[in-house]
Design a protein around this motif. Structure first.
Motif, PDB file in Angstrom:
ATOM      1  N   ALA A   1      25.392  81.810  92.302  1.00 31.35           N
ATOM      2  CA  ALA A   1      24.677  82.552  93.336  1.00 31.35           C
ATOM      3  C   ALA A   1      25.571  83.625  93.950  1.00 31.35           C
ATOM      4  N   LEU A   2      26.839  83.284  94.181  1.00 28.98           N
ATOM      5  CA  LEU A   2      27.776  84.270  94.740  1.00 28.98           C
ATOM      6  C   LEU A   2      27.955  85.442  93.781  1.00 28.98           C
ATOM      7  N   ASN A   3      28.071  85.141  92.500  1.00 24.52           N
ATOM      8  CA  ASN A   3      28.248  86.201  91.503  1.00 24.52           C
ATOM      9  C   ASN A   3      27.024  87.115  91.418  1.00 24.52           C
ATOM     10  N   LYS A   4      25.846  86.581  91.715  1.00 30.18           N
ATOM     11  CA  LYS A   4      24.623  87.378  91.632  1.00 30.18           C
ATOM     12  C   LYS A   4      24.458  88.341  92.800  1.00 30.18           C
ATOM     13  N   VAL A   5      25.090  88.025  93.938  1.00 28.11           N
ATOM     14  CA  VAL A   5      24.841  88.849  95.128  1.00 28.11           C
ATOM     15  C   VAL A   5      26.072  89.622  95.597  1.00 28.11           C
ATOM     16  N   LEU A   6      27.179  89.531  94.857  1.00 26.99           N
ATOM     17  CA  LEU A   6      28.406  90.208  95.268  1.00 26.99           C
ATOM     18  C   LEU A   6      28.949  91.098  94.153  1.00 26.99           C
ATOM     19  N   PRO A   7      29.695  92.133  94.517  1.00 31.80           N
ATOM     20  CA  PRO A   7      30.436  92.884  93.500  1.00 31.80           C
ATOM     21  C   PRO A   7      31.569  92.003  92.981  1.00 31.80           C
ATOM     22  N   ALA A   8      32.302  92.468  91.991  1.00 32.68           N
ATOM     23  CA  ALA A   8      33.388  91.668  91.419  1.00 32.68           C
ATOM     24  C   ALA A   8      34.379  91.239  92.499  1.00 32.68           C
ATOM     25  N   PHE A   9      34.772  89.970  92.473  1.00 39.19           N
ATOM     26  CA  PHE A   9      35.713  89.448  93.458  1.00 39.19           C
ATOM     27  C   PHE A   9      36.586  88.386  92.804  1.00 39.19           C
TER      28      PHE A   9
END
Length: 216
Positions: free
Chosen positions: A45-53
């Protein structure tokens, strides 16, 4: 008679002990896989709503007496975005839980529906990748939207968020959760005290559609 009663008690105690032990063993076997699955779902879910981190730090903010978790995402030590795990209790079928991504400047990166129990084919469309709700806010600064009392609102309530067809109650819940995420994001990113994010929309019961959904 006493001997028979003692035997019965011992047998019942033995059965209870074995059953309890079995439940304990099953719990021990399943607890780690369940936790791992939940962690994997959270990462997805984090990967779907954030830019690369490459790292996140979480903080819990209370909005409307409900806990909202804000993940500050960084890349090489620089903040690249915020993901907010938010919820609303106003769903047609129950609570709606979302993960909302924001840029450091406050633009909406994306929204991922974590949990919902809305009417199939109506409210459940909030989880579709390209639906009217997400199209109304994705890539936009929420502060520049048509706000009602400082909050997002569906068009039926005077805002400019397009509701799902025949699912205004579900749409209001979605927007309510987004508002709560927005308040939490502002609290963490700027130190602003979170305000009441409740939508203020009427809670008068509305008739159901013929298909068992929401006639709005």
């Amino acid at each position: 008679m006493k001997s028979s009663l003692l035997n019965m008690t011992a047998v019942l105690f033995g059965i209870t002990l074995v059953a309890s032990a079995g439940v304990g063993v099953v719990n021990m076997i399943t607890v780690e896989p369940i936790a791992a699955a939940e962690a994997a779902a959270k990462t997805e879910a984090l990967n779907k709503v954030l830019p690369a981190f490459d790292a996140t730090v979480s903080e819990v903010v209370t909005v409307d007496e409900m806990p909202v978790t804000v993940y500050t995402a960084t890349q090489s030590g620089q903040t690249v975005g915020y993901a907010v795990e938010t919820l609303s209790k106003q769903g047609f079928g129950g609570p709606v839980s979302l993960m909302v991504g924001f840029t450091p400047a406050g633009g909406v990166v994306n929204v991922n529906v974590l949990k919902q129990t809305e009417t199939p084919g109506l409210g459940t469309k909030m989880a579709d990748e390209d639906n009217s709700l997400i199209r109304s806010i994705k890539g936009q600064q929420l502060a520049q939207k048509k706000l009602v009392d400082g909050k997002l609102a569906v068009t039926k309530d005077g805002g400019d968020v397009d509701a799902l067809t025949a699912a205004t109650i579900s749409s209001r819940a979605y927007v309510d959760a987004i508002n709560r995420a927005w308040m939490a994001f502002r609290s963490v990113s700027t130190g602003e005290e979170p305000a009441d994010a409740a939508s203020g929309a009427t809670q008068v019961a509305e008739p159901e559609a013929q298909e068992g959904g929401q006639n709005e």
